[in-house]
Design a protein around this motif. Sequence first.
Motif, PDB file in Angstrom:
ATOM      1  N   LYS A 280      -2.501  -4.002  -4.667  1.00  0.00           N
ATOM      2  CA  LYS A 280      -1.629  -3.483  -3.603  1.00  0.00           C
ATOM      3  C   LYS A 280      -0.917  -4.628  -2.901  1.00  0.00           C
ATOM      4  O   LYS A 280       0.279  -4.551  -2.609  1.00  0.00           O
TER       5      LYS A 280
ATOM      6  N   THR B 217       7.034   0.976 -10.312  1.00  0.00           N
ATOM      7  CA  THR B 217       6.964   1.082  -8.858  1.00  0.00           C
ATOM      8  C   THR B 217       8.326   0.847  -8.216  1.00  0.00           C
ATOM      9  O   THR B 217       8.707   1.554  -7.269  1.00  0.00           O
TER      10      THR B 217
ATOM     11  N   SER C  79       1.928   1.973  -3.562  1.00  0.00           N
ATOM     12  CA  SER C  79       0.867   1.927  -4.554  1.00  0.00           C
ATOM     13  C   SER C  79       0.090   3.239  -4.576  1.00  0.00           C
ATOM     14  O   SER C  79       0.136   4.035  -3.626  1.00  0.00           O
ATOM     15  N   VAL C  80      -0.646   3.453  -5.661  1.00  0.00           N
ATOM     16  CA  VAL C  80      -1.562   4.585  -5.731  1.00  0.00           C
ATOM     17  C   VAL C  80      -2.895   4.166  -5.123  1.00  0.00           C
ATOM     18  O   VAL C  80      -3.228   2.977  -5.068  1.00  0.00           O
ATOM     19  N   ASP C  81      -3.670   5.142  -4.680  1.00  0.00           N
ATOM     20  CA  ASP C  81      -4.914   4.841  -3.975  1.00  0.00           C
ATOM     21  C   ASP C  81      -5.904   4.086  -4.845  1.00  0.00           C
ATOM     22  O   ASP C  81      -6.719   3.307  -4.354  1.00  0.00           O
ATOM     23  N   GLU C  82      -5.865   4.339  -6.173  1.00  0.00           N
ATOM     24  CA  GLU C  82      -6.870   3.762  -7.062  1.00  0.00           C
ATOM     25  C   GLU C  82      -6.705   2.267  -7.289  1.00  0.00           C
ATOM     26  O   GLU C  82      -7.600   1.613  -7.810  1.00  0.00           O
ATOM     27  N   CYS C  83      -5.557   1.709  -6.954  1.00  0.00           N
ATOM     28  CA  CYS C  83      -5.341   0.275  -7.152  1.00  0.00           C
ATOM     29  C   CYS C  83      -6.272  -0.536  -6.254  1.00  0.00           C
ATOM     30  O   CYS C  83      -6.585  -0.131  -5.129  1.00  0.00           O
TER      31      CYS C  83
ATOM     32  N   GLU D 104       0.828  -1.209   0.000  1.00  0.00           N
ATOM     33  CA  GLU D 104       0.000   0.000   0.000  1.00  0.00           C
ATOM     34  C   GLU D 104       0.860   1.256   0.000  1.00  0.00           C
ATOM     35  O   GLU D 104       0.499   2.268  -0.619  1.00  0.00           O
ATOM     36  N   ARG D 105       2.003   1.204   0.672  1.00  0.00           N
ATOM     37  CA  ARG D 105       2.880   2.386   0.733  1.00  0.00           C
ATOM     38  C   ARG D 105       3.428   2.763  -0.637  1.00  0.00           C
ATOM     39  O   ARG D 105       3.664   3.948  -0.903  1.00  0.00           O
TER      40      ARG D 105
END
Length: 390
Positions: A103, A147, A94-98, A91-92
């Motif tokens: 994630k 990433t 990743s983008v929020d939309e994933c 999660e750290r």
Amino acid sequence: MALDNGKTKTISAGEDQALLAAPLEAARKAAASTAAALRSRTDCADIERIGIPRALLYYRYGVLWTTFFEQLGREVVVSDASDKDVFDAGERVSVDECCLASKLYLGHVQSLIGSCDAVFVPSLANRGHRKGFCTKYQALPDLVANTFFDTGLRIVSLLVNETEEKADEKSAFIALGQRFGSSAADAKRAYRAAYAAQQRADRVAARAQERLVADIDQRRRQAAAAGAGERSASDPTGEAGALRWPSQEAPLAILLVAHPYVAHDPFVNGGVVDLLESMGASVLYADQTDHGKALHESFEFSETLPWIVNRELVGSVTLLHAHVDGIVLVSAFPCGPDSMTNDAVARCIQGKPILSLIVDAQSGTAGLETRIESFIDILRYQQRGGYLHG
């Protein structure tokens, strides 16, 4: 000397050497290009340990992937089981939309850094018309590469895209085997062995589930016969027998409809399987039905559904519909294909109670337990001739 428009032109020694050197330089560049091309064909030959994230389609094709690399003589390192630390790491970065599953995948990739020479991240677009994968699977190599760009992570990939690129699974794996330095014949043998191993694993799971279905049906018949006998003995006229619950309770069968990475990863599904089984339910997995039969059956449900995994799940629902008491749909937030498919199932599959659950990493299990307990209570009451039959 050389003639230039009928006139004599003098060429210096330096120009003469340059003219002679030009073909040599061209030949040198051609040789270098050929050598580079040959090297690119075996650019993975130095890889001894290949990492595979325990996430997403690993739960569908993991046997195929691990067997293939082992057949090539490589050591396979599979990441550890999912937990909150792995998810938080993903999660750290990743983008929020994933979606939750993506994630978590990135967290598994990160956990492999330093423990292997490269990570296997395939790009899976489709296996033919109406047999596509979610776009996240197609874009996965780019997502991982961008990433972890600063980490020096080495990625090994392949492309399966039969409709646009005419790249099927078999040819993709054979080409990958050659990149690892194997001959075409050895790469083909490795793929055949891997494909056979995956088929065997799928058959074992399907047959085990078929035996479970047969056992459930038999126990139902026994419970029904016992209940009929009790009603006859206590009320020969049959006027009040329908209100008497048999002492031998029939088994309760629940069909769990979820992507393999949800159904078989307790961290993702929130322990749904354990909850159901602790309440006395027998759990059938939609992803463990014979894939060929389920895929064929799915076209009776929808001609246009584009995703192959969702097709297999929907086909399993129609095949097992008569053998279960209820259906539990579980999706990882926010899965686009599931949002469409699960809604279609809830609207079109009639005659069985359906519980739809959406899980995410932020929610606890208390609400999940309450909903499942209520669902099981309703099914038990219905099974015993309660108000849902009235």
